[in-house]
Design an enzyme around this catalytic site. Structure first.
Site, PDB file in Angstrom:
ATOM      1  N   MET A  29       0.902  -1.194   0.017  1.00 19.11           N
ATOM      2  CA  MET A  29      -0.015   0.085  -0.118  1.00 19.11           C
ATOM      3  C   MET A  29       0.926   1.233  -0.004  1.00 19.11           C
ATOM      4  SD  MET A  29      -3.423  -0.801   1.993  1.00 19.11           S
ATOM      5  CE  MET A  29      -2.672  -0.752   3.912  1.00 19.11           C
ATOM      6  N   GLY A  30       2.139   1.064  -0.347  1.00 20.74           N
ATOM      7  CA  GLY A  30       3.077   2.377  -0.299  1.00 20.74           C
ATOM      8  C   GLY A  30       3.564   2.633   0.886  1.00 20.74           C
ATOM      9  N   GLY A  35      10.830  -2.892   5.584  1.00 22.21           N
ATOM     10  CA  GLY A  35      10.099  -4.242   5.573  1.00 22.21           C
ATOM     11  C   GLY A  35       9.881  -4.342   4.248  1.00 22.21           C
ATOM     12  N   HIS A  36       9.473  -3.515   3.522  1.00 28.08           N
ATOM     13  CA  HIS A  36       9.082  -3.623   2.094  1.00 28.08           C
ATOM     14  C   HIS A  36      10.146  -3.727   1.157  1.00 28.08           C
ATOM     15  CE1 HIS A  36       5.604  -0.766   3.370  1.00 28.08           C
ATOM     16  NE2 HIS A  36       5.014  -1.820   3.150  1.00 28.08           N
ATOM     17  N   ASP A 149       2.378  -9.421   8.765  1.00 25.80           N
ATOM     18  CA  ASP A 149       1.049  -9.605   8.587  1.00 25.80           C
ATOM     19  C   ASP A 149       0.703 -11.192   8.741  1.00 25.80           C
ATOM     20  OD1 ASP A 149      -0.131  -6.623   8.008  1.00 25.80           O
ATOM     21  OD2 ASP A 149       1.690  -6.923   7.060  1.00 25.80           O
ATOM     22  N   GLN A 152      -2.849 -12.437   7.564  1.00 28.21           N
ATOM     23  CA  GLN A 152      -2.837 -12.133   6.018  1.00 28.21           C
ATOM     24  C   GLN A 152      -2.121 -13.123   5.069  1.00 28.21           C
ATOM     25  OE1 GLN A 152      -2.757  -8.040   4.233  1.00 28.21           O
ATOM     26  NE2 GLN A 152      -0.447  -8.575   3.747  1.00 28.21           N
TER      27      GLN A 152
HETATM   28  P1  AMP Z   1       1.538  -2.752   3.486  1.00 22.57           P
HETATM   29  O1  AMP Z   1       2.076  -1.732   2.512  1.00 22.57           O
HETATM   30  O2  AMP Z   1       1.495  -2.537   4.963  1.00 22.57           O
HETATM   31  O3  AMP Z   1       0.279  -3.383   3.152  1.00 22.57           O
HETATM   32  O4  AMP Z   1       2.512  -4.016   3.438  1.00 22.57           O
HETATM   33  C1  AMP Z   1       2.795  -4.584   2.141  1.00 22.57           C
HETATM   34  C2  AMP Z   1       3.632  -6.025   2.425  1.00 22.57           C
HETATM   35  O5  AMP Z   1       4.789  -5.636   3.000  1.00 22.57           O
HETATM   36  C3  AMP Z   1       2.801  -6.919   3.088  1.00 22.57           C
HETATM   37  O6  AMP Z   1       3.074  -8.259   2.588  1.00 22.57           O
HETATM   38  C4  AMP Z   1       3.386  -6.903   4.502  1.00 22.57           C
HETATM   39  O7  AMP Z   1       3.340  -7.885   5.276  1.00 22.57           O
HETATM   40  C5  AMP Z   1       4.841  -6.504   4.346  1.00 22.57           C
HETATM   41  N1  AMP Z   1       5.653  -5.829   5.401  1.00 22.57           N
HETATM   42  C6  AMP Z   1       5.135  -4.521   6.225  1.00 22.57           C
HETATM   43  N2  AMP Z   1       5.972  -4.442   6.942  1.00 22.57           N
HETATM   44  C7  AMP Z   1       6.702  -5.311   7.242  1.00 22.57           C
HETATM   45  C8  AMP Z   1       8.053  -5.815   7.960  1.00 22.57           C
HETATM   46  N3  AMP Z   1       8.102  -4.675   9.049  1.00 22.57           N
HETATM   47  N4  AMP Z   1       8.596  -6.764   7.886  1.00 22.57           N
HETATM   48  C9  AMP Z   1       8.151  -7.459   6.885  1.00 22.57           C
HETATM   49  N5  AMP Z   1       7.186  -7.384   6.002  1.00 22.57           N
HETATM   50  C10 AMP Z   1       6.498  -6.189   6.174  1.00 22.57           C
END
Ligand code: AMP
Length: 279
Positions: A29-30, A35-36, A149, A152
């Site tokens: 979601m940007g 993490g991304h 997540d 998810q």
């Molecule tokens: P989001 O943009 O928050 O929807 O996350 C997009 C992807 O990045 C999802 O698969 C999340 O699980 C992953 N993600 C977000 N934060 C982290 C993190 N701290 N460590 C690993 N993956 C992450």
């Protein structure tokens, strides 16, 4: 390259696949963070082409949730992706993804009932629907999801299995800041004081892991200690859940075992944070 049109994205993928290239997709979601980036790096390693999608998916947000204020910065994200050598950034508009009259949804039963699903009705239906659409548009060989997540990740895996989709769902490790805070786009909402309280989540998880390693297997005792620790911090408004679950069924355990997952969701101020740890 930044792609906004579904038609164009599909054409590009068709051309790449005709050249024999395989494709990795990182749905986001940007407001990208480390993490991304770890997901992007996994995909780069395992695929010829990496596509990052950036779409704040309205149908996975509840009525009173943070859709409008969710952090967005496409220029920064695009720069980030370029630096990481991402081949295509797919950045569709709301109308492109959900044109007028849109009415089809994908729902995984069972795994979506507990944990976040219990507090965010319709959330996972929104997630599985958009991921399904992204899979149809990008036709990836592999798709990368963070174990941050955890629910998810398991729900997407189940969807792919149940619907016989030809995508390998890859789960990547949860990335934390040095002090333990799980990286999240929502951390941007936290004031510096609230951020200190947000550390209570990972502290409680690490403490729980230690208790387990010392021999504690009663989930209620572990959960109680976690609750005590978290609620001792200021700005902690609501502990939505702390659950010790089986890693596959996501059902609460009566006796804690190695491999189980402790997951929690806590409001720090108005910010809902989630975190988890595998034992
Ligand atoms: P989001 O943009 O928050 O929807 O996350 C997009 C992807 O990045 C999802 O698969 C999340 O699980 C992953 N993600 C977000 N934060 C982290 C993190 N701290 N460590 C690993 N993956 C992450």
């Amino acid at each position: 390259m930044l792609i906004k049109s579904i038609k164009e994205m599909k054409e590009i993928i068709k051309e790449e696949k005709a050249k024999g290239k395989n494709v990795g997709l990182v749905p986001t979601m940007g407001y990208l963070h480390k993490g991304h980036v770890s997901l992007i790096r996994c995909s780069k390693k395992e695929n010829d082409i990496t596509v990052v999608s950036i779409f704040v998916n309205p149908i996975q947000f509840g009525k009173n949730e943070d859709l409008d204020k969710y952090p967005r910065d496409i220029n920064r994200d695009f720069y980030f992706c370029k630096e990481e050598g991402v081949d295509y950034v797919f950045y569709p508009s709301y109308k492109e993804m959900y044109p007028e009259g849109y009415s089809t949804y994908v729902e995984v039963e069972g795994l979506t009932e507990g944990l976040c699903g219990a507090f965010r009705p319709g959330h996972f239906r929104g997630v599985t629907t958009v991921v399904n659409k992204l899979f149809n548009i990008v036709n990836p060989d592999r798709a990368y999801f963070g174990k941050k997540d955890y629910q998810q990740f398991k729900v997407i895996q189940k969807m792919v299995k149940d619907l016989n989709m030809d995508v390998e769902v890859v789960g990547c490790p949860l990335i934390r800041e040095e002090d333990g805070l799980a990286l999240s786009s929502r951390n941007k909402y936290l004031s510096s004081e609230q951020r200190k309280s947000a550390l209570s989540l990972s502290k409680a998880l690490f403490h729980a892991k230690k208790l387990f390693e010392k021999g504690e297997t009663n989930p209620e005792k572990i959960k109680k200690e976690m609750e005590k620790l978290i609620s001792s911090y200021p700005y902690v408004k609501d502990i939505q859940y702390i659950e010790i679950i089986h890693p596959e069924t996501l059902k609460p355990k009566e006796k804690v075992e190695k491999g189980d997952v402790i997951a929690l969701a806590v409001y720090v101020g108005d910010t809902r944070l989630i975190d988890n740890i595998k034992l």
